[in-house]
Design an enzyme around this catalytic site. Structure first.
Site, PDB file in Angstrom:
ATOM      1  N   LYS A   1     -24.990 -85.885  12.922  1.00  9.09           N
ATOM      2  CA  LYS A   1     -25.975 -86.681  12.169  1.00  9.09           C
ATOM      3  C   LYS A   1     -25.924 -86.383  10.676  1.00  9.09           C
ATOM      4  O   LYS A   1     -26.558 -87.090   9.897  1.00  9.09           O
ATOM      5  CB  LYS A   1     -27.381 -86.423  12.725  1.00  9.09           C
TER       6      LYS A   1
ATOM      7  N   HIS B   1     -22.757 -90.318  16.017  1.00 10.25           N
ATOM      8  CA  HIS B   1     -22.860 -88.883  15.750  1.00 10.25           C
ATOM      9  C   HIS B   1     -22.118 -87.973  16.733  1.00 10.25           C
ATOM     10  O   HIS B   1     -21.591 -86.948  16.311  1.00 10.25           O
ATOM     11  CB  HIS B   1     -24.325 -88.443  15.546  1.00 10.25           C
TER      12      HIS B   1
ATOM     13  N   HIS C   1     -22.642 -85.580  24.966  1.00 11.52           N
ATOM     14  CA  HIS C   1     -24.069 -85.372  25.284  1.00 11.52           C
ATOM     15  C   HIS C   1     -24.896 -86.660  25.381  1.00 11.52           C
ATOM     16  O   HIS C   1     -26.068 -86.617  25.731  1.00 11.52           O
ATOM     17  CB  HIS C   1     -24.714 -84.338  24.344  1.00 11.52           C
ATOM     18  N   HIS C   2     -24.297 -87.814  25.053  1.00  9.35           N
ATOM     19  CA  HIS C   2     -25.021 -89.078  25.268  1.00  9.35           C
ATOM     20  C   HIS C   2     -24.362 -89.933  26.357  1.00  9.35           C
ATOM     21  O   HIS C   2     -24.625 -91.128  26.460  1.00  9.35           O
ATOM     22  CB  HIS C   2     -25.140 -89.873  23.971  1.00  9.35           C
TER      23      HIS C   2
ATOM     24  N   HIS D   1     -25.624 -79.639  18.687  1.00  8.92           N
ATOM     25  CA  HIS D   1     -25.170 -80.866  19.345  1.00  8.92           C
ATOM     26  C   HIS D   1     -25.362 -82.127  18.501  1.00  8.92           C
ATOM     27  O   HIS D   1     -24.671 -83.119  18.707  1.00  8.92           O
ATOM     28  CB  HIS D   1     -25.830 -81.029  20.723  1.00  8.92           C
ATOM     29  N   ASP D   2     -26.296 -82.097  17.547  1.00  6.31           N
ATOM     30  CA  ASP D   2     -26.499 -83.287  16.713  1.00  6.31           C
ATOM     31  C   ASP D   2     -25.929 -83.117  15.314  1.00  6.31           C
ATOM     32  O   ASP D   2     -26.334 -83.830  14.386  1.00  6.31           O
ATOM     33  CB  ASP D   2     -27.999 -83.633  16.642  1.00  6.31           C
TER      34      ASP D   2
HETATM   35 FE   LIG Z   1     -27.612 -86.674  20.013  1.00  3.81          FE
HETATM   36 FE   LIG Z   2     -30.236 -84.436  20.351  1.00  2.79          FE
END
Ligand SMILES: [Fe+2]
Ligand SMILES: [Fe+2]
Length: 331
Positions: free
Chosen positions: A193, A218, A242-243, A189-190
């Site tokens: 980044k 991201h 997801h954010h 999910h990240d």
């Molecule tokens: Fe995240």
């Molecule tokens: Fe995360």
């Protein structure tokens, strides 16, 4: 498992009666009234078949079919039209349209063509869906390993978040297939980044507003990376959202409530809990109690109530705390 069919037509009453007429235990019917709406629905749902009209405002059926051929070539399309000529049918076939039905519709004919298009799509995908899923799981593992080589902290965070997401989803009695998709999405999910300079990711102390803006990109970066891959689950969309927060105060889209995918709403909770409860470069781990307080304080405003309750009950029965604070969780 039910197949998700998206019906697209600008005549609302027509599409309503079509939904009733096509009702079938094998199908789950979704609706859109314009091409643009159809694309928005597809971003949030895993669609197995699109049934579309040709003449619509904003984005017509032809543009929609062209969009699908470019972006989702694996999704079969059935076109309904009162105007289709042999020539337009030939053009559409080149774009991969499975079949045509003339308007006014013969419901049985349409349904037969829809089921045939779904069967054909299953066949041409080749291999059983289990084999396909295995290949995708390996691809996701590969992406996760890629993150690991550059940023071991994020890789560990993703693994633990995936584990917690799965446990929460199990408590919520969500279908095993959805849980699998959630787990896979959480594992990477990240991934967005990787576009953030590592000095910023590991910076001790507060971030400047510009640095924070860079980090906030991201989910969108991840979406761009994952979108071209035809995962059997809506991985790109889960990750992109997801954010987001239930009240619309999240990022990058600022969407709210039902607009947010269920899997994303669960991932948001486990992501926050994991991040708060484990060490970050810039602060020591907060206790589990404080972490759970954060999610219960914002239960229903930021976070999905069912996911918060499931998470709290997981920690309340103790077993999970041991896992959470166990050396296996440290990375
Ligand atoms: Fe995240
Ligand atoms: Fe995360």
């Amino acid at each position: 498992m039910k197949k998700n069919v998206l019906l697209v037509d600008d005549e609302k009453s027509f599409i309503e009666s079509l939904s009733v007429g096509l009702e079938d235990e094998r199908l789950s019917l979704l609706q859109a009234n314009t091409g643009l709406q159809a694309i928005a629905v597809m971003e949030r749902n895993n669609i197995d078949l699109v049934v579309t009209d040709l003449k619509m405002p904003d984005m017509g059926g032809y543009e929609l079919v062209a969009y699908l051929a470019r972006n989702h070539p694996q999704i079969p399309v059935v076109v309904m039209s009162a105007y289709a000529t042999l020539e337009t049918e030939e053009n559409f076939k080149i774009l991969g349209v499975s079949s045509f039905v003339q308007k006014p519709l013969e419901l049985d004919d349409l349904k037969q063509k829809m089921l045939a298009a779904l069967d054909e799509a299953d066949r041409t995908r080749g291999g059983s869906s289990d084999e396909i899923k295995l290949i995708h799981k390996k691809n996701i593992q590969l992406l996760a390993n890629l993150v690991e080589t550059r940023d071991p902290y994020t890789a560990g965070h993703q693994r633990r978040t995936a584990e917690l997401s799965m446990k929460i989803a199990e408590q919520m009695t969500i279908s095993p297939d959805k849980i699998q998709g959630l787990y896979m999405a959480a594992l990477i999910h990240d991934i967005g980044k990787i576009a953030v300079p590592s000095e910023i990711l590991t910076k001790p102390g507060r971030l400047t507003p510009i640095e924070f803006e860079l980090i906030k990109n991201h989910p969108e970066t991840a979406y761009d990376i994952l979108k071209p891959i035809d995962f059997p689950w809506p991985v790109a969309t889960i990750v992109r959202q997801h954010h987001e927060r239930l009240d619309g105060s999240g990022y990058p889209l600022g969407i709210a409530g039902d607009e947010i995918l269920l899997e994303s709403a669960i991932l948001t909770v486990s992501d926050v809990v994991e991040a708060m409860a484990t060490n970050r470069p810039y602060r020591f781990a907060r206790t589990i109690e404080l972490t759970l307080e954060e999610i219960t304080d914002h239960r229903g405003t930021y976070y999905l109530p069912e996911a918060v309750d499931a998470c709290v009950s997981l920690f309340a029965d103790g077993e999970f705390i041991t896992q959470f604070t166990n050396a296996n969780w440290a990375s």
